[in-house]
Design an enzyme around this catalytic site. Structure first.
Site, PDB file in Angstrom:
ATOM      1  CG  PHE A   1      64.289  46.112  25.311  1.00 24.14           C
ATOM      2  CD1 PHE A   1      64.405  47.296  26.011  1.00 24.14           C
ATOM      3  CD2 PHE A   1      65.416  45.312  25.182  1.00 24.14           C
ATOM      4  CE1 PHE A   1      65.614  47.678  26.577  1.00 24.14           C
ATOM      5  CE2 PHE A   1      66.627  45.679  25.740  1.00 24.14           C
ATOM      6  CZ  PHE A   1      66.734  46.871  26.438  1.00 24.14           C
TER       7      PHE A   1
ATOM      8  CD  GLN B   1      70.932  37.700  22.366  1.00 29.31           C
ATOM      9  OE1 GLN B   1      71.089  38.308  23.416  1.00 29.31           O
ATOM     10  NE2 GLN B   1      69.754  37.332  21.927  1.00 29.31           N
TER      11      GLN B   1
ATOM     12  CG  HIS C   1      73.390  43.272  21.989  1.00 29.72           C
ATOM     13  ND1 HIS C   1      73.275  44.437  21.275  1.00 29.72           N
ATOM     14  CD2 HIS C   1      72.498  43.360  23.008  1.00 29.72           C
ATOM     15  CE1 HIS C   1      72.355  45.207  21.851  1.00 29.72           C
ATOM     16  NE2 HIS C   1      71.863  44.569  22.894  1.00 29.72           N
TER      17      HIS C   1
ATOM     18  CG  LEU D   1      75.307  45.940  25.101  1.00 32.32           C
ATOM     19  CD1 LEU D   1      75.462  44.839  24.076  1.00 32.32           C
ATOM     20  CD2 LEU D   1      74.361  45.515  26.192  1.00 32.32           C
TER      21      LEU D   1
ATOM     22  CD  GLU E   1      66.999  44.662  21.926  1.00 27.27           C
ATOM     23  OE1 GLU E   1      67.927  43.836  21.831  1.00 27.27           O
ATOM     24  OE2 GLU E   1      65.830  44.333  22.114  1.00 27.27           O
TER      25      GLU E   1
ATOM     26  NE  ARG F   1      69.222  41.873  22.654  1.00 29.70           N
ATOM     27  CZ  ARG F   1      69.496  41.904  23.932  1.00 29.70           C
ATOM     28  NH1 ARG F   1      70.168  40.906  24.501  1.00 29.70           N
ATOM     29  NH2 ARG F   1      69.119  42.916  24.674  1.00 29.70           N
TER      30      ARG F   1
ATOM     31  CG  HIS G   1      74.899  40.355  24.771  1.00 34.08           C
ATOM     32  ND1 HIS G   1      75.499  41.288  25.585  1.00 34.08           N
ATOM     33  CD2 HIS G   1      73.587  40.353  25.110  1.00 34.08           C
ATOM     34  CE1 HIS G   1      74.582  41.824  26.377  1.00 34.08           C
ATOM     35  NE2 HIS G   1      73.420  41.259  26.127  1.00 34.08           N
TER      36      HIS G   1
ATOM     37  NE  ARG H   1      69.606  37.202  27.395  1.00 29.64           N
ATOM     38  CZ  ARG H   1      69.675  38.530  27.483  1.00 29.64           C
ATOM     39  NH1 ARG H   1      68.596  39.253  27.693  1.00 29.64           N
ATOM     40  NH2 ARG H   1      70.830  39.152  27.348  1.00 29.64           N
TER      41      ARG H   1
HETATM   42  C1  FAD Z   1      76.866  44.835  29.071  1.00 28.49           C
HETATM   43  C2  FAD Z   1      75.675  43.964  29.337  1.00 28.49           C
HETATM   44  C3  FAD Z   1      74.405  44.525  29.363  1.00 28.49           C
HETATM   45  C4  FAD Z   1      73.294  43.717  29.606  1.00 28.49           C
HETATM   46  N1  FAD Z   1      72.044  44.284  29.650  1.00 28.49           N
HETATM   47  C5  FAD Z   1      70.967  43.515  29.942  1.00 28.49           C
HETATM   48  C6  FAD Z   1      69.675  44.084  30.088  1.00 28.49           C
HETATM   49  O1  FAD Z   1      69.480  45.281  29.977  1.00 28.49           O
HETATM   50  N2  FAD Z   1      68.641  43.264  30.370  1.00 28.49           N
HETATM   51  C7  FAD Z   1      68.800  41.919  30.515  1.00 28.49           C
HETATM   52  O2  FAD Z   1      67.825  41.227  30.778  1.00 28.49           O
HETATM   53  N3  FAD Z   1      70.028  41.358  30.409  1.00 28.49           N
HETATM   54  C8  FAD Z   1      71.112  42.117  30.135  1.00 28.49           C
HETATM   55  N4  FAD Z   1      72.354  41.541  30.034  1.00 28.49           N
HETATM   56  C9  FAD Z   1      72.513  40.121  30.349  1.00 28.49           C
HETATM   57  C10 FAD Z   1      72.506  39.931  31.850  1.00 28.49           C
HETATM   58  O3  FAD Z   1      73.016  41.050  32.494  1.00 28.49           O
HETATM   59  C11 FAD Z   1      73.340  38.717  32.287  1.00 28.49           C
HETATM   60  O4  FAD Z   1      72.985  37.608  31.530  1.00 28.49           O
HETATM   61  C12 FAD Z   1      73.072  38.434  33.748  1.00 28.49           C
HETATM   62  O5  FAD Z   1      73.297  39.585  34.518  1.00 28.49           O
HETATM   63  C13 FAD Z   1      73.886  37.283  34.295  1.00 28.49           C
HETATM   64  O6  FAD Z   1      73.627  37.201  35.671  1.00 28.49           O
HETATM   65  P1  FAD Z   1      74.113  35.977  36.546  1.00 28.49           P
HETATM   66  O7  FAD Z   1      73.573  36.176  37.916  1.00 28.49           O
HETATM   67  O8  FAD Z   1      73.780  34.716  35.855  1.00 28.49           O
HETATM   68  O9  FAD Z   1      75.685  36.092  36.536  1.00 28.49           O
HETATM   69  P2  FAD Z   1      76.687  37.346  36.662  1.00 28.49           P
HETATM   70  O10 FAD Z   1      76.023  38.600  37.029  1.00 28.49           O
HETATM   71  O11 FAD Z   1      77.541  37.315  35.461  1.00 28.49           O
HETATM   72  O12 FAD Z   1      77.530  36.922  37.907  1.00 28.49           O
HETATM   73  C14 FAD Z   1      78.365  35.793  37.903  1.00 28.49           C
HETATM   74  C15 FAD Z   1      78.828  35.581  39.307  1.00 28.49           C
HETATM   75  O13 FAD Z   1      79.545  34.365  39.361  1.00 28.49           O
HETATM   76  C16 FAD Z   1      80.730  34.560  40.055  1.00 28.49           C
HETATM   77  N5  FAD Z   1      81.696  33.580  39.547  1.00 28.49           N
HETATM   78  C17 FAD Z   1      82.072  33.340  38.274  1.00 28.49           C
HETATM   79  N6  FAD Z   1      83.009  32.385  38.255  1.00 28.49           N
HETATM   80  C18 FAD Z   1      83.216  32.021  39.540  1.00 28.49           C
HETATM   81  C19 FAD Z   1      84.078  31.102  40.171  1.00 28.49           C
HETATM   82  N7  FAD Z   1      84.936  30.354  39.493  1.00 28.49           N
HETATM   83  N8  FAD Z   1      84.037  30.996  41.521  1.00 28.49           N
HETATM   84  C20 FAD Z   1      83.192  31.766  42.254  1.00 28.49           C
HETATM   85  N9  FAD Z   1      82.382  32.658  41.692  1.00 28.49           N
HETATM   86  C21 FAD Z   1      82.392  32.776  40.360  1.00 28.49           C
HETATM   87  C22 FAD Z   1      81.135  35.992  39.817  1.00 28.49           C
HETATM   88  O14 FAD Z   1      81.941  36.454  40.870  1.00 28.49           O
HETATM   89  C23 FAD Z   1      79.770  36.669  39.812  1.00 28.49           C
HETATM   90  O15 FAD Z   1      79.397  37.004  41.123  1.00 28.49           O
HETATM   91  C24 FAD Z   1      73.469  42.329  29.795  1.00 28.49           C
HETATM   92  C25 FAD Z   1      74.742  41.775  29.775  1.00 28.49           C
HETATM   93  C26 FAD Z   1      75.829  42.577  29.518  1.00 28.49           C
HETATM   94  C27 FAD Z   1      77.187  41.915  29.449  1.00 28.49           C
END
Ligand code: FAD
Length: 613
Positions: free
Chosen positions: A122, A243, A245, A255, A258, A289, A370, A412
């Protein structure tokens, strides 16, 4: 209003929230997860490429002598030396055992021939302190790694009797006596307000990519948690670092992981030139990135986009990959079956949304908004801190994308978000379990939830002329044009002026058609827009204050990194206005918070360098 009481409330059911909930409940706390989405719909489920950990598993006939020290170095360097080094050390060291723990929970990782967890390359992940050799560090389950993490953790939480409030939107943070005492949430199905009283509250509510027009982020990524905390006086850290991407599907932003480049894919311009050889001669397409996004932008500016348009090609056709691998003297060769097995979802997206078959044709791509490096400031124990001295706010925790530990610094590395969720979510959960054993419940504030209830009434009954989606489109356009891959003083000021005009319209001329209370997604989307408008503005305000270029923040008027004056974290505070209301608050910005440099104190190899690829 309905009232609930739990030792710990976790806001959000993505990877960070679920890991925190699991560990808080394992430690004996009574835990509830409040999530606006059904848990397995969280954006973590969209993560494709992998989760980084220095397992050093042998790949085929290639040795992989990886170490957490190298992972920590890459994280510091990738973050353009704004990364807090104590956090990078924790991330890299605890990643190894956290990934093995996921495996033991049942996560179906891809396997090497020996049956170990399969790892791929990566961007920015190298061996031996940024040498030319790329590390195989990204553990993956095809290109559905995040999906598997969510399913695995959700099952574990259910097994551990974590209570779930699904489709409850958290809208306000409840504070009393200088501590966080819970949250207020609107239940989607009824429109009713619920008060959640807790000893500890952890925000794991994800990012805010929806501030921009072209984004990889799901519709739900509206930064609600960060905005709810910020409105109650907690600062946001390093907001200017968002960031882009490099490889989003042209126009759609969806997306393309990568991992495509990790498997050997290359970027080419209209002349068929593999242009990353010019910008990063050593690691080429697998530079970090920020570097790749700027290179694509520059190619497009020079008229080298495909057909002169603003996209370039990403090529994973086996014949292309094998040709470059042979030139580089690598033994590995791939075929159609290999690509189909390693990147099934990517192929599916391209075939479905573009009518392009990536094993036969290159994919049209452009940079896509991203990931939020900035967010709610925390220490390495996931406790929220509120100033330059890292003063802890009792009862409030944050983890995942909404938090800023800061382990990603100014940029990141790929695969480091999923590790961040698991490592710091787990630390948050463990600390909460300890905290609630001795902490007492502090009373709720007087009239808890009343102010936000009034704001919802205002939105629900607003009878102006402008619909929320019109305002949202304009906001996204101005952020893409003015606070994108490159910025200047003028463009950022333009964004701020545009956002003020939008905020005035939002308060004075909003139109909402659905006046019902049940399942009123129109009101909730309008309320989410309010969050995005504020987060967009503090991104621009923070970016203006940083008069240098570093990581994802590239200023045409200050093109150099300035370690003397700006190797510090930004904090932005909201001042002078009520949490809700027409008045636009004043924003106070400081760029004073010291960066943790503990690794470089011990080992000079961690000290800042000019970045050469
Ligand atoms: C398409 C894509 C591909 C990616 N690929 C990778 C990868 O391969 N490797 C990597 O390391 N990272 C990757 N990332 C980044 C990574 O996936 C995210 O940064 C990470 O999953 C965020 O996780 P989180 O637990 O912080 O929040 P999220 O998984 O975004 O979850 C947010 C949670 O908060 C809740 N929430 C939001 N607002 C409220 C509210 N007002 N009230 C109650 N609940 C709320 C939602 O319901 C959800 O459950 C990718 C991101 C994207 C978009």
């Amino acid at each position: 209003m309905k009232n609930h009481q739990f030792d710990a409330i976790i806001v959000g059911a993505g990877g960070a929230g679920l890991m925190a909930a699991l560990y808080a409940s394992k430690g004996g706390a009574k835990v509830a997860v409040v999530s606006k989405l059904y848990p397995t719909r969280s954006h973590t489920g969209a993560a494709q490429g992998g989760i980084g950990a220095a397992l050093g598993n042998k790949i085929g006939d290639e040795e992989n002598p990886d170490s957490p020290l190298f992972h920590a170095y890459d994280t510091v360097k990738g973050g353009d030396w704004l990364t807090d080094q104590n956090a990078a050390k924790v991330l890299a060291e605890e990643a190894v055992d956290a990934v093995i723990e996921l495996e033991h929970m049942g996560l179906p990782f891809d396997r090497t021939d020996e049956g170990k967890i399969s790892q791929r390359r990566f961007g920015g992940h190298t061996l031996e302190f940024g040498s030319k050799r790329l590390a195989y560090r990204a553990c993956h389950a095809a290109d559905r790694t995040g999906h598997m993490i969510l399913q695995t953790l959700y099952q574990q939480c259910i097994k551990n009797n974590v209570r779930f409030f699904d489709e409850f939107h958290v809208v306000d943070t409840l504070m009393n006596q200088g501590a966080c005492v819970g949250v207020a949430a609107v239940e989607l199905g009824t429109g009713e307000l619920h008060i959640f009283h807790s000893k500890a509250t952890l925000f794991a509510s994800g990012g805010w990519g929806r501030c921009w027009q072209v984004t990889s982020n799901a519709h739900s990524m509206t930064g609600d948690g960060a905005a709810a905390v910020f409105r109650r006086g907690i600062p946001m850290q390093d907001m200017e670092f968002f960031q882009f991407h490099p490889t989003g599907i042209f126009k759609l932003g969806i997306l393309i992981t990568e991992g495509v480049r990790g498997e050997g894919g290359v970027l080419v311009n209209r002349h068929g030139e593999r242009f990353m050889e010019k910008y990063a001669p050593s690691v080429k397409d697998l530079a970090s990135r920020d570097v790749v996004s700027r290179a694509i932008y520059n190619e497009i500016q020079k008229g080298n986009g495909i057909g002169g348009k603003n996209y370039v090609y990403l090529d994973i056709r086996p014949e292309t990959v094998n040709r470059y691998a042979a030139e580089a003297g690598e033994k590995k060769r791939i075929d159609r079956e290999y690509v189909e097995s390693k990147l099934p979802d990517i192929l599916d997206f391209c075939r479905t949304y573009l009518g392009v078959d990536p094993v036969k044709e290159p994919m049209p791509i452009q940079p896509t908004a991203h990931y939020a490096m900035g967010g709610i400031p925390t220490n390495i124990d996931a406790e929220v801190v509120i100033d330059e001295n890292n003063t802890v706010l009792p009862g409030m925790y944050a983890a995942g994308e909404t938090a800023c530990v800061s382990v990603h610094g100014a940029n990141r590395l790929g695969t480091n978000s999923l590790v961040d969720l698991i490592v710091f979510g787990r630390r948050g959960g463990m600390n909460i379990a300890e905290f609630v054993k001795t902490a007492q419940f502090i009373d709720l504030p007087k009239d808890a939830g009343r102010e936000v209830e009034a704001e919802f009434e205002r939105i629900r009954t607003s009878k102006g002329k402008t619909r929320a989606y019109t305002l949202r489109d304009t906001m996204q356009q101005t952020m893409n044009d003015n606070v994108g891959v490159y910025r200047t003083e003028e463009t950022m000021q333009k964004a701020i002026d545009d956002l003020h005009a939008l905020r005035n319209t939002y308060y004075q001329d909003l139109l909402v058609d659905d006046r019902g209370r049940k399942f009123n997604t129109e009101v909730l989307e309008a309320w989410e827009l309010g969050n995005l408008l504020e987060l967009a503005e503090i991104t621009a305000v923070s970016a203006k204050a940083r008069k240098e270029s570093r990581g994802a923040h590239s200023r045409e008027d200050y093109p150099d990194r300035d370690d003397v004056n700006f190797r510090k974290h930004t904090l932005v505070y909201r001042e002078g206005a009520a949490p809700y209301g027409a008045e636009i608050p004043a924003y106070r910005v400081t760029v004073e918070k010291p960066v943790d440099t503990s690794l470089e104190v011990e080992d000079p190899r961690f000290a800042p360098k000019v970045r050469v690829y």
